[in-house]
Design an enzyme around this catalytic site. Structure first.
Site, PDB file in Angstrom:
ATOM      1  N   THR A 164      47.989  66.808  68.314  1.00 13.05           N
ATOM      2  CA  THR A 164      47.015  67.702  68.926  1.00 13.05           C
ATOM      3  C   THR A 164      45.716  66.994  69.162  1.00 13.05           C
ATOM      4  OG1 THR A 164      47.867  69.623  67.942  1.00 13.05           O
ATOM      5  CG2 THR A 164      45.640  69.742  68.697  1.00 13.05           C
ATOM      6  N   THR A 182      39.563  78.314  62.961  1.00 11.65           N
ATOM      7  CA  THR A 182      39.535  77.104  63.773  1.00 11.65           C
ATOM      8  C   THR A 182      40.663  77.165  64.773  1.00 11.65           C
ATOM      9  OG1 THR A 182      40.892  75.942  62.154  1.00 11.65           O
ATOM     10  CG2 THR A 182      38.501  75.625  62.032  1.00 11.65           C
ATOM     11  N   LYS A 235      39.557  63.456  70.576  1.00 13.30           N
ATOM     12  CA  LYS A 235      39.193  64.344  69.473  1.00 13.30           C
ATOM     13  C   LYS A 235      40.507  64.847  68.885  1.00 13.30           C
ATOM     14  CE  LYS A 235      40.551  68.622  69.552  1.00 13.30           C
ATOM     15  NZ  LYS A 235      40.842  69.473  68.383  1.00 13.30           N
ATOM     16  N   GLU A 287      42.116  66.322  58.742  1.00 13.05           N
ATOM     17  CA  GLU A 287      41.416  67.269  57.874  1.00 13.05           C
ATOM     18  C   GLU A 287      41.830  67.130  56.416  1.00 13.05           C
ATOM     19  OE1 GLU A 287      42.164  71.031  59.652  1.00 13.05           O
ATOM     20  OE2 GLU A 287      40.535  70.809  61.092  1.00 13.05           O
TER      21      GLU A 287
END
Lengths: 385, 385
Positions: free
Chosen positions: A181, A385, A170, A261
């Site tokens: 990350t 987030t 993920k 993103e």
């Protein structure tokens, strides 16, 4: 099939209510052996989440039987209470699986600085234990998504088909070296001891996740785990195992960049002619982190001056008037000055290749990144987030 | 009055047609003396624009009579031809003012990698010479704007009113240490030799422009010039002159942050309890460059975990479980864990103060930055800058 593709592994994923959306948020991966050798690479951030601290300890003996992963909360910057939560989660899983707590690794992802709702988490963990299955890999991959729009999975077979390597990941922002990350679990049914696995996962990470830089930010929770069940009964040459694991990691890494993103461009920055690989990496990272360039590429603008401005901030060996830069095959900068016309550059597609030749040696490296978009700003400003 | 506030200076600004918009784009500042002592700080980027290379040479003797500044083109990465363009511009001004070319500094700003339209530029320079006046400072400040929405000017007087320091600046993105991206001209009618001016401008820059970090990008053209006419006949103590120049630079710097591209927040990041000033600066810069934090602040989200994640990437002396962080006065993080409720933090205003206490010493420093917004992305993607 991701982590359950290799023999000897079971997995599950459930919705435990940690995410307000109600989506799956707790995963469990179990190694049924016969071996339980394991190794990992963790974030180099000095502020490390409780699960990172825990799993590092649990792995000190080179063994791990199970890994619990949750989205919906990073359990980072939560103090001694947060560490106790992680410890308690490991104990809970260990009891259900008849293991010791030290056989259980924990990975968490989500908002920093908030305690996990332990009742929901433990209830979810209990349900994952009940649902463990040899085809539970996709469900586990689904449960570790945060802002990922799709789950990330990859599988590779050895040349003779005897050994399988599977992985799930993920990660869709805060991708930075080292590491990008992410939470990653890679499994294999190869026979390998912990020392070998440590070398393999370190090298695979160095060549893949450490060369992905989505937004220059370094997370508190990054973990790449490699678990070996030995269930194939086959011992591969270390080089072949390394190549397989690297291949799985690169596949997962590219999936992450492709899903970063708000990104609309997948950008490969290759630095050639460097005096050393370290120089190539330093320059590649500097270019990958230049917000102005990343905005320009979003706007399909071949603004190569921003590449040179980024290169100029590094300590790498080069002379400014010897730099060449190509964008999608067009050498827009030659010898530090305008080369072919920027009008020839087509940046309309999703894939962008930037090549810079330092003319200072023969080393080369590639860093992968993406563009900076209003979508990125929205995803990182509109909610926590 | 900016650069013409001190006695002994004239200036002008005209529209020469370098900018497609037709706005003013060429400025000239002339020091009529009696002294022509000068000093400067230039970008540390190793890729340096032709005007930076030129002005560094021109200043080798510690003297400068005139400075030509243009927007509408950076003349960076333009090779030997670009350097010849700068040289020719200096010759052109020198001839018109009866000076040597080495008495003329040049500053350029705009798109990298494109030659300047020399006919337009030289014609504009000729017109600035004709329009030079003792109240031309504001016109000059207007002509160096790029994406600045307003011109930036500042003036300070010495305690007894005998000495004046004036300044103008342009800069609205690519603000990074060291330097913040900018062109700055500071003038004074104090009597000071070049060596003194060099110490003064270096210290003023260190305390101001080098502590502004809008987007982490380092330009190829940054220049801060300090010119002294000596027309007041007054020699100030070096400390007083330094304080005055620093004050002008801080004023200009804050105007730049307040006008940074797309910004909606002015953010002051103060690092306290550091083992050294260098540690405080390293940590402050790491926080200021964290895109995720900057997006969160745009969204008025007191996401303090991102502050800790940024601090954790540094080599500064601290223990993760001793970190305290306040946002607008609310200590949301105590000892590396949740402190006061984040719901108490009000981020609705333009000014945001973040304080981090490392508990590792007594040193302290502040870095100024702004938020990362869709406006920034738009300004840097929609057209070439």
């Amino acid at each position: 099939m991701s982590v359950t593709a290799p023999k000897g592994f079971r997995a599950a994923g459930v919705a435990a209510g940690l995410k307000p959306s109600g989506r799956p948020d707790v995963a469990l991966v179990v190694n049924d052996g016969p071996s339980d050798a394991a190794a990992a690479v963790f974030t180099t951030n000095r502020v490390q989440a409780a699960p990172v601290q825990w799993t590092r300890q649990a792995l000190a003996d080179g063994r791990l039987r199970a890994v619990v992963l949750n989205s919906g909360g990073a359990n980072a910057c939560t103090g001694p209470d947060g560490f106790a939560d992680t410890h308690f989660t490991a104990e809970h899983v260990a009891k259900a699986l008849d293991l010791g707590a030290g056989d259980v690794g924990i990975c968490s992802t989500g908002l920093i600085g908030v305690r996990l709702p332990m009742d929901l988490l433990l209830n979810g963990v209990t349900r994952t234990v009940a649902q463990l299955s040899a085809d539970g890999g996709p469900a586990a991959a689904e449960a570790i998504r945060t802002t990922d729009t799709v789950s990330k999975q990859a599988v590779r077979l050895s040349a003779d088909g005897a050994v399988t390597v599977g992985g799930m990941a993920k990660g869709a922002a805060m991708l930075a070296p080292s590491l990008a990350t992410m939470l990653v679990v890679v499994t294999t049914d190869a026979v390998a001891d912990a020392a070998t696995l440590h070398r393999v996962v370190s090298e695979a990470t160095r060549l893949t996740f450490e060369r992905i830089d989505s937004d220059g930010c370094l997370s508190t929770n990054d973990t790449v785990l490699l678990l070996a069940s030995g269930a194939s009964g086959v011992t591969l040459a270390e080089a072949e195992l390394t190549a397989l694991v690297t291949d799985v990691c690169m596949d997962l890494g590219k999936q992450m960049i492709g899903d970063a993103e708000g990104a609309t461009k997948d950008i490969a920055i290759t630095i050639k002619g460097a005096a050393s690989e370290d120089d190539a990496l330093e320059v590649g990272r500097a270019v990958a982190r230049n917000n102005l360039l990343k905005c320009a590429l979003y706007g399909k603008d071949p603004n190569w001056g921003r590449v040179l401005a980024a290169i100029g901030t590094t300590k790498a060996a080069f002379e400014p008037d010897e730099l060449d830069v190509a964008m999608n095959g067009v050498w827009v900068c030659k010898a530090g000055a305008p080369g072919e016309s920027r009008d020839l550059v087509d940046l309309s597609g999703r894939e962008i290749a930037i090549v810079a030749d330092l003319h200072a040696g023969t080393a080369e490296a590639t860093i992968w990144t993406n563009d900076l978009t209003d979508g990125y700003v929205y995803e990182n400003s509109a909610y926590s987030t």
